[in-house]
Design an enzyme around this catalytic site. Structure first.
Site, short mmCIF file in Angstrom:
data_model
loop_
_atom_site.label_atom_id
_atom_site.label_comp_id
_atom_site.label_asym_id
_atom_site.label_seq_id
_atom_site.Cartn_x
_atom_site.Cartn_y
_atom_site.Cartn_z
N HIS A 100 -61.32 -23.28 39.43
CA HIS A 100 -61.83 -22.19 40.27
C HIS A 100 -63.03 -21.56 39.55
CE1 HIS A 100 -58.61 -20.76 43.36
NE2 HIS A 100 -59.68 -21.23 43.98
N ASP B 13 -64.26 -18.63 39.08
CA ASP B 13 -64.18 -17.46 38.18
C ASP B 13 -63.59 -17.80 36.82
OD1 ASP B 13 -61.84 -17.77 39.86
OD2 ASP B 13 -61.06 -15.91 38.99
N HIS C 91 -50.72 -23.76 42.13
CA HIS C 91 -51.81 -22.92 42.63
C HIS C 91 -52.43 -23.61 43.85
CE1 HIS C 91 -54.76 -19.76 42.24
NE2 HIS C 91 -55.74 -20.51 41.75
N ASP D 282 -53.52 -19.75 36.77
CA ASP D 282 -53.29 -19.19 38.10
C ASP D 282 -52.13 -19.94 38.75
OD1 ASP D 282 -55.45 -17.61 37.64
OD2 ASP D 282 -56.52 -18.14 39.48
ZN LIG Z 1 -57.97 -16.92 38.95
ZN LIG Z 2 -57.50 -19.80 40.72
#
Ligand SMILES: [Zn+2]
Ligand SMILES: [Zn+2]
Length: 359
Positions: free
Chosen positions: A115, A117, A213, A236
């Site tokens: 991801h 971020d 996730h 995550d």
């Molecule tokens: Zn995250």
């Molecule tokens: Zn994530």
């Protein structure tokens, strides 16, 4: 005039003279302070004197939401003499630098998943690792399938910059063969255990754990063991029994946390205002993260000593909001809970059972 009045006038006189003096000599005073600061800090490895053990640097405790006080998800981990970074969100590298994390001797970077971020600070970290560390080989970046594509992309984006730096500083300072990242993809065979030892080097053991996730597949958590101390990092995930099992007895569990109650309230307000796309995003993110109370449950079941929320959604601009974010977490988990903030360092000395926090 009483003696008291005379004293007060004298004090006021001194204060005025001191103020005038300070303003007159401000540049000289500031310069002396600057020289003192560089004498104490420039080129000093603040990690060199740390006791043997595990040291966890919270270099980013935020999320993609705008937050001046929290960088994107990022954890620096020192295990004995080895230095690792787990995920590097935007702003994470600058925090590592200001916290005195030894980027110059970074061993490798581990990614939990891809991801944006969690990886948007990768270019900056690879650049600092190369130039600051005088590297002669690229920095290893280990993560799930897809890591090669991400690392190659960053290498391509920074290639021109690397040529400028070699031309400017010369190859002795900026060795072209040390530029960028070298990806190593981790695969974990499907199965109930869902974990794989990815590094065993002396006393350091790093285990990748498959978390949940979806639709981001695969996504990893990690456990790091060093001598008699241990930590786990959730990455995550929703509450995931495999992560709980792999975290059995850890000293410190670092868990992501998204307050479903708070995120739902934001989503509802966005909906009221007719903002359909943001409303949908706030609805969607509810189903692939862990509520703080569920993370507390995970820490309780794993018999962790201390739980740190390290990837926090939504923003908590005032300290008072932590109680809303935590909900009933403190009733669910018997151990200590910390809502992570950028700049915190947790030290787990080998041969001790204590966890020392410094900011
Ligand atoms: Zn995250
Ligand atoms: Zn994530």
């Amino acid at each position: 005039m009483t003696w008291l009045k005379r004293i007060l006038i004298a004090i006021a006189g001194f204060a005025v003279i001191a103020l005038i003096g300070f303003n007159l000599f401000k540049p000289q005073i500031a310069e002396r302070a600057f020289l003192r600061a560089i004498d104490q800090n420039a080129g000093v490895d603040r990690s060199a004197d740390l006791p043997d053990g595990l040291h966890v640097y919270l270099c980013g405790t935020g999320s993609p939401m705008p937050d001046a006080t929290r960088a994107g998800p990022c954890l620096g981990v020192l295990a004995g003499t080895k230095a690792f970074v787990f995920d590097v969100g935007s702003g994470g590298t600058r925090n590592l630098g200001s916290m005195g994390f030894p980027i110059a001797r970074l061993d490798s970077i581990y990614l939990t998943h891809l991801h944006s971020d969690h990886i948007d600070g990768l270019g900056e970290l690879l650049m600092m690792s190369w130039i600051g560390g005088g590297r002669s080989a690229p920095t290893p970046v280990r993560g799930p399938i897809g890591t090669a594509e991400v690392v190659n992309g960053f290498n391509a984006a920074y290639r021109l910059d690397s040529t400028y730096r070699v031309a400017h500083h010369g190859p002795e300072v900026a060795n072209p063969s040390g530029f960028g990242g070298a990806s190593e993809e981790i695969t974990i065979a499907a199965g109930p255990g869902g974990q794989h030892v990815v590094l065993q080097d002396g006393d350091v053991k790093i285990t990748a754990i498959r978390v949940d996730h979806a639709p981001i597949e695969p996504a990893f958590g990690y456990r790091i063991d060093y001598k008699d101390r241990s930590i786990s990092i959730s990455g995550d995930t929703i509450y995931q029994p495999r992560f709980v099992a792999a975290s059995e007895g850890v000293d410190l569990m670092l868990h992501e946390a998204l307050s479903k109650k708070m995120v739902q309230a934001i989503g509802a307000k966005l909906g009221e205002r007719g903002l359909k796309n943001p409303e949908a995003i706030f609805e969607d993110i509810l189903d692939y993260h862990t509520d703080p109370e569920e993370a507390a449950q995970a820490a309780q079941e794993a018999k962790a000593d201390h739980l740190v929320y390290y990837h926090i959604v939504p923003q908590l601009p005032v300290k008072m909001l932590e109680s809303v974010f935590l909900g009933e977490s403190k009733k669910i988990f018997d151990g200590k809970i910390t809502v992570g903030e950028d700049g915190m360092i947790f030290s787990l000395h080998a041969g001790s059972d204590k966890i020392k926090r410094s900011d």
